[in-house]
Scaffold this active site. Sequence first.
Site, PDB file in Angstrom:
ATOM      1  N   GLY A   1       0.804  -1.223   0.000  1.00  0.00           N
ATOM      2  CA  GLY A   1       0.000   0.000   0.000  1.00  0.00           C
ATOM      3  C   GLY A   1       0.837   1.272   0.000  1.00  0.00           C
ATOM      4  O   GLY A   1       2.028   1.253  -0.287  1.00  0.00           O
TER       5      GLY A   1
ATOM      6  N   HIS B   1       4.276   1.664  -8.239  1.00  0.00           N
ATOM      7  CA  HIS B   1       3.300   0.567  -8.175  1.00  0.00           C
ATOM      8  C   HIS B   1       2.361   0.610  -9.384  1.00  0.00           C
ATOM      9  O   HIS B   1       2.039  -0.415  -9.976  1.00  0.00           O
ATOM     10  CB  HIS B   1       2.434   0.685  -6.911  1.00  0.00           C
ATOM     11  CG  HIS B   1       3.198   0.594  -5.631  1.00  0.00           C
ATOM     12  ND1 HIS B   1       3.393   1.675  -4.790  1.00  0.00           N
ATOM     13  CD2 HIS B   1       3.808  -0.456  -5.037  1.00  0.00           C
ATOM     14  CE1 HIS B   1       4.072   1.289  -3.735  1.00  0.00           C
ATOM     15  NE2 HIS B   1       4.351   0.016  -3.854  1.00  0.00           N
TER      16      HIS B   1
ATOM     17  N   MET C   1      11.379   6.100  -6.653  1.00  0.00           N
ATOM     18  CA  MET C   1      10.108   6.227  -5.928  1.00  0.00           C
ATOM     19  C   MET C   1      10.005   5.155  -4.856  1.00  0.00           C
ATOM     20  O   MET C   1      10.362   3.997  -5.068  1.00  0.00           O
ATOM     21  CB  MET C   1       8.939   6.113  -6.892  1.00  0.00           C
ATOM     22  CG  MET C   1       8.829   7.340  -7.743  1.00  0.00           C
ATOM     23  SD  MET C   1       7.224   7.444  -8.514  1.00  0.00           S
ATOM     24  CE  MET C   1       7.485   8.893  -9.521  1.00  0.00           C
TER      25      MET C   1
ATOM     26  N   ARG D   1       8.614   5.228   1.394  1.00  0.00           N
ATOM     27  CA  ARG D   1       9.353   5.850   2.494  1.00  0.00           C
ATOM     28  C   ARG D   1       9.745   7.305   2.201  1.00  0.00           C
ATOM     29  O   ARG D   1      10.075   8.051   3.125  1.00  0.00           O
ATOM     30  CB  ARG D   1      10.618   5.059   2.812  1.00  0.00           C
ATOM     31  CG  ARG D   1      10.315   3.705   3.421  1.00  0.00           C
ATOM     32  CD  ARG D   1      11.549   2.846   3.518  1.00  0.00           C
ATOM     33  NE  ARG D   1      11.170   1.464   3.802  1.00  0.00           N
ATOM     34  CZ  ARG D   1      11.123   0.921   5.001  1.00  0.00           C
ATOM     35  NH1 ARG D   1      11.496   1.625   6.039  1.00  0.00           N
ATOM     36  NH2 ARG D   1      10.755  -0.325   5.180  1.00  0.00           N
TER      37      ARG D   1
END
Length: 280
Positions: A31, A37, A184, A187
């Site tokens: 997530g 992603h 990317m 965190r």
Amino acid sequence: MKIISHITDMQRWSEARRLAGKTIAFVPTMGFLHEGHLSLVREGKKRGDVVIVSIFVNPMQFNQQADFATYPRSLEQDQLMLEEVGTDVLFYPNAPEIYPEGFQTAIEVDKVSQPLCGAFRPGHFRGVATVVAKLFNITKPHFALFGEKDFQQCVVIKRMVKDLNFDLEVLPMPTVREPDGLAMSSRNARLSPTERQTSLCLARALHRAQDLVAHGERQASSVLQAVQEIITGEGGVRIEYISLCHPETLEEVAEVSGPTLLALAVWVGDVRLIDNCVIR
Ligand code: PAF
């Protein structure tokens, strides 16, 4: 987009797609999604008839409780992003669903889990391999897509899939970067504006190493020294490891002769960042 939280429902959904002759692409995540992603989901849509994304912050792969507790979460935002890129199913189980009482099995991928991140995060890859194996059995994909930013994770999963004969293909995908070069990562949101600027030293160091090799440098020690100088030139940064190693075995090399992985883990303030490139 369908949201499924129970394992048996997810298995039934996937089984029905398989029986209908559809190919399933799978993107496992924890997530707090970003463009990295989403690029995996888009690629999954190109390669499969349907795409499943899982969101599960896996307690088994965190070796520090505080890191697990503070791992950023943003379900509503994630849902919107996944819908926008055409995800078919979001698999969103809770922890007792994945690790019910009495759970006691783990997968250990031996040698490739030990160096790099494995040396500093004991048990991390055991947790990753175990949850990914479970997610494969739950979502039953033909393809699974992983970002190469977590290069060692890709190596560990590929090894596990081969060794345990999972009937699926692991597709590592190139790291997606911010326009200024920062890889990317969920965190990155924890970096202060100053730390965000400092963190550019990782990408700079990778470029410098590639440049040195392109100009004929072959000694790993010289390349590593140049990388170290760039990173330690920044205040507030602590190197966890810098390694030049074989991209499949992850064994350290003394010379850059053939494709070589340069992998870095660096603390910028309280935030641990990793990055890598394969020098060819
Ligand atoms: O890369 C991640 O986000 C996680 O390690 C993964 C593959 C979803 C397993 O929890």
